[in-house]
Design an enzyme around this catalytic site. Structure first.
Site, PDB file in Angstrom:
ATOM      1  N   GLU A   4     -12.401  -7.008 -45.326  1.00  0.00           N
ATOM      2  CA  GLU A   4     -11.443  -7.728 -46.162  1.00  0.00           C
ATOM      3  C   GLU A   4      -9.996  -7.625 -45.688  1.00  0.00           C
ATOM      4  O   GLU A   4      -9.086  -7.983 -46.429  1.00  0.00           O
ATOM      5  CB  GLU A   4     -11.559  -7.262 -47.627  1.00  0.00           C
ATOM      6  CG  GLU A   4     -12.927  -7.564 -48.219  1.00  0.00           C
ATOM      7  CD  GLU A   4     -13.095  -7.092 -49.648  1.00  0.00           C
ATOM      8  OE1 GLU A   4     -13.846  -7.719 -50.385  1.00  0.00           O
ATOM      9  OE2 GLU A   4     -12.465  -6.067 -50.012  1.00  0.00           O
ATOM     10  N   GLU A  30     -20.037 -11.078 -49.032  1.00  0.00           N
ATOM     11  CA  GLU A  30     -20.373 -10.184 -50.146  1.00  0.00           C
ATOM     12  C   GLU A  30     -20.580 -10.999 -51.413  1.00  0.00           C
ATOM     13  O   GLU A  30     -19.641 -11.566 -51.941  1.00  0.00           O
ATOM     14  CB  GLU A  30     -19.246  -9.166 -50.398  1.00  0.00           C
ATOM     15  CG  GLU A  30     -18.980  -8.200 -49.273  1.00  0.00           C
ATOM     16  CD  GLU A  30     -17.887  -7.188 -49.634  1.00  0.00           C
ATOM     17  OE1 GLU A  30     -17.536  -7.110 -50.829  1.00  0.00           O
ATOM     18  OE2 GLU A  30     -17.405  -6.495 -48.734  1.00  0.00           O
TER      19      GLU A  30
END
Length: 873
Positions: free
Chosen positions: A479, A545
């Site tokens: 991320e 995700e």
């Protein structure tokens, strides 16, 4: 006869020059905390120094695993025990700073070199051998192997003593409840989850210790290391039939520690073919040798699971001084090539193997065990579970580790592609404002403190795992990108030089992977979603995700929750009431999603109904993404498929390797050729995740009411092209009528021309009010159940449901010990949580590793089937 064999072995050894040895120092270690040891390393590494009052140590392992094995701490995975273990942030680093000592016998013969190898120490250490300090400065970094040539320091005719002092990370981080605690654990080149995350409590010693293997290797004068095998497979291939040639490129490093130049030959053998090159290695130097490219005719290719076989070629790479082998490495090589290209329709990358695009169905992986207790057997079991879910990729999340070679070996065997993150996360490394963090975003953006160590560690870990066929993707961080002076050299220099064959993504939800036209983070959500949303809501085109819940049943919960805390969560007026132990183990709410099946009476009932939610959620997730393959999506990766601790969220099986219904929902929804129901528009669809067109498929659509009455909707021959999904017919009107009062079962099947079932899918649909009133009143189905042993460690269980019965719904099979009735773990089921229609039967295959227990039993428990134990014939 024995003497003859020994003589022959001696002659062979003489002909080869030496008997190469590689063995592990994994027993007989002693340890003591630094506060109990006044002696210096040069003194205590002398074999005469007494270790009489030292305790046994676990190596490989951590300080905490040693303390646990010595019964000095309670099991941190059970109940609230972890709270009773001192945290390093409070105790100070010396509390978990330990000496580890090992006595061993070894000596070098003429022309032999002996090497001491550490495959992983966390976080820094000094090493002593026989009174000699081997490190001129502390060896530092969790992800950096270290090798010492110990030939000059070995004793002849007497034991040697190795002493290692291991220091914890610095800083250790304040476990204040944030992701990675206060974030400062990320100042080290190490893993971040050990200061706590939203799926785990803090690891009290931060995994300090000699956490990976310690090895002794004996070679000749030249040490061969870090071989590199590249396979090039041009054009578009099919798994079967004759193959065009593939190209094999091999290189290796050679180290000459002697004072003389050494002439010799590097060679390897593949399928009986020998490729070689003569080399000259100057004294006290190392060099990298590229061997001539080799053309492999009609290769047997390696494919991801579901697309073809996972053939692996044994390859032996050697260095010969004259005719004598000095050193060799044996590796398994999968001949395959990874390609990527931009899909303009989805606006995301798509992955191809051997020229064929692969729709990615993946799972996020944290680590096998939070205390770093790794084993090939556990790796094998966990990767097999992923294979059994019909997944084709595992992503190793960036807040954890570079996985161990044994992990990749299992992925090679089972056909799981791997996306390997490097060590960073948006949480610790500054992506977001976070009041839990000690430093501001500008400071955290520069973590870790030592960028050179990060790059050195990255280079080392690339070399360690780059030969594995399963390794498909490198990812810079989770991320967030790594700092630019790490990321750019990694991308532009290290990876091209040391690998160069795989896709590099700068971070896990990068626009290079999946263009974010929707805003937000580019990944998630992570909780229960309405089933229709998986089908109708267009999310990010390659979601790294996305996930849901994962609580196990009562048998799973009882393993780590004390009896007094086995209190089912309650949901009322928009709020959940949850026991403190459940909260400590990171329970994520099922909230209102249990109630449509009837309010949970107790924890057993809660666990039973949670499995219905689990199955429905993950089947829908995989079906919804597959229904839009190449249109909206090029892949999706579940967050997450497993836990390294006894957590109550995001898992297909629990820490003890007991699967729950999530696993079988994914198993169903991800099967390569699949018939499915779209709840958003009531269309029956097919998804084909293979390279072949499937013709002459009989599509059979039926409804069953709560009494077992069957209604045929259609029975029609169909076909579907390769790697595609398409709708076939709507069942909206039939469902609206049939489900109105009590709900209904929708049965979808595909049969081949031999009338064999190739896809079987049963949905339980609610009434018009959204509740499962019919299931709550479902009559008992008295099924017949038999079990027979068909091979060692293999059992077939058959359930037969009489035609006069209702559907025998949602049956869990378990292999259990005959006396305790506890489940035998791991056991692998060809399917589970199965339903049997009236007048039909189903057979499930169970596989396990037989142990010392008495003949096991099979337990059967279903929604409307009486619980019983079945003897095995």
């Amino acid at each position: 006869m024995k003497r003859t064999l020994l003589t022959l072995a001696a002659l062979l050894t003489s002909a080869l020059g030496f008997a190469q040895q590689l063995y592990e120092l994994n027993a007989g270690w002693k340890c003591a905390p630094i506060g109990n040891v006044a002696a210096k390393g040069t003194e205590l590494s002398n074999p005469s120094y007494s270790l009489a009052d030292w305790q046994a140590a676990t190596v490989p392992g951590t300080v905490l695993t040693t303390m646990l094995n010595n019964k000095q701490i309670p099991d941190p995975f059970y109940g609230m025990n972890n709270q009773h273990i001192p945290d390093i942030y409070q105790t100070g680093r010396d509390y978990y700073t330990y000496w580890f000592v090992k006595d061993f016998k070894e000596e070098a013969q003429a022309s032999e070199q002996v090497w001491l190898q550490f495959r992983g120490i966390n976080y820094s250490c000094d090493v002593f051998l026989n009174g000699k300090k081997l490190t001129d400065k502390p060896h530092t970094g969790m992800f950096l192997r270290k090798t010492f040539n110990i030939t000059p320091y070995l004793k002849k005719g007497s034991p040697n003593r190795l002493a290692v002092i291991v220091y914890p990370p610095d800083p250790v981080g304040n476990p204040n409840g944030g992701q990675g605690g206060d974030g400062t654990i990320a100042k080290n080149v190490s893993h971040q989850y050990v200061a706590g995350w939203d799926w785990i409590q803090p690891i009290r010693d931060r995994n300090t210790g000699i956490w990976d293997k310690v090895l002794i290797e004996k070679t000749g004068a030249v040490h061969l290391k870090n071989p590199h095998v590249v396979t090039l497979v041009p054009d578009i291939r099919m798994p079967d039939g004759p193959q065009k040639p593939a190209t094999i490129k091999v290189s290796t490093e050679l180290e000459n520690p002697t004072t003389s130049r050494i002439e010799g030959t590097v060679q390897y053998t593949l399928e009986g073919n020998k490729v070689s090159k003569k080399v000259s290695i100057p004294a006290k130097s190392s060099l990298t040798v590229d061997l001539p490219a080799f053309t492999l005719q009609n290769p047997k290719l390696w494919w991801p699971y579901g697309y073809g076989k996972q053939h692996l070629y044994p390859v032996t790479i050697q260095f010969l001084a004259g005719t004598k082998v000095s050193d060799e490495e044996k590796i398994q090589v999968g001949v395959r090539e990874i390609q990527t290209e931009w899909n303009a329709t989805t606006r995301s990358k798509q992955v191809s193997v051997n020229g064929q695009k692969i729709f990615i169905k993946g799972g996020n992986w944290i680590i096998s065990d939070a205390l770093l207790r790794f084993s090939p057997e556990r790796y094998d079991a966990e990767i097999r579970f992923h294979r059994d879910m019909h997944l084709n990729l595992i992503r190793i999340w960036g807040g954890a580790i570079t996985e161990r070679p044994e992990f990749y070996e299992a992925c090679d065997r089972y056909g799981l592609l791997v996306m390997q993150d490097f060590w960073g996360s948006g949480d610790c490394n500054g992506r977001w404002v976070d009041p839990a963090k000690l430093d501001d975003q500008w400071t955290r953006r520069k973590y870790p403190d030592d960028h050179s160590l990060f790059l050195e560690s990255a280079a080392d870990q690339i070399k360690m795992i780059r030969n594995h066929a399963s390794l498909a993707i490198w990812c810079g961080g989770n991320e967030i990108t790594l700092p630019s002076d790490i990321m750019l050299p990694l991308r532009d220099s290290l990876l091209p030089a040391l690998d160069g064959t795989r896709w590099f993504i700068d971070y896990s939800n990068s626009d290079d992977m999946s263009f974010n036209s929707l805003g937000g983070n580019g990944d998630g959500p992570y909780g229960i979603q309405p089933i229709t949303q998986f089908w109708s809501y267009k999310t990010w085109p390659f979601n790294s995700e996305v996930g849901s819940v994962g609580v196990g049943d009562i048998q799973s919960l009882e393993r780590f929750i004390p009896k007094e805390n086995l209190v089912a969560p309650q949901y009322s007026k928009g709020k959940s009431q949850v026991d403190s132990v459940w909260q400590y183990h990171k329970y994520i709410g099922y909230d209102q999603y249990i109630d449509p099946y009837g309010k949970a009476k107790d924890t057993r009932d809660f666990g039973r109904k949670a499995q219905l939610v689990n199955y429905d959620q993950y089947r829908a997730l995989m079906e919804g993404f597959s229904s839009h393959m190449w249109e909206w999506y090029t892949g999706t990766i579940i967050w997450k498929t497993q836990n390294p601790w006894t957590s109550l969220r995001g898992q297909m099986y629990d820490y003890y390797l007991d699967p729950n219904a999530c696993l079988y929902g994914v198993h169903n929804g991800s099967e390569p050729l699949h018939v499915m129901y779209n709840p958003a528009d009531s269309m029956v669809m097919l998804a084909n995740n293979t390279f072949q067109t499937h013709r002459d498929l009989m599509l059979v659509v039926k409804l069953y009411d709560m009494k077992g009455k069957e209604t045929l909707i259609t029975q029609v021959f169909s076909e579907i092209g390769p790697s595609t999904a398409r709708p076939y017919l709507s069942v909206a009107k039939a469902l609206a009528k049939a489900a109105k009062e009590d709900g209904v079962f929708l049965s979808l099947r595909l049969l081949n021309l031999n009338k064999e079932t190739v896809s079987d899918n049963l949905y339980w649909l609610p009434n018009e009010k959204g509740t499962y009133s019919g299931l709550q009143q479902l009559n008992t189905a008295d099924v017949q159940a038999t079990a027979k042993q068909v091979d060692k460690g293999k059992i077939e269980v058959t359930l037969r449901n009489d035609a006069r019965n209702p559907v025998a719904f949602f049956n869990r099979l378990s292999l259990v010990q005959s006396q305790t009735k506890q489940r035998i773990l791991p056991t692998f089921y060809s399917d589970n949580y199965i339903s049997v229609l009236p007048g039909e039967q189903k057979t499930v295959t169970l596989e396990y590793t037989p142990g010392s227990e008495n003949k096991p039993l099979v337990s059967l428990e279903g929604w409307n089937v009486t619980e019983r134990y079945i003897s095995i014939q």
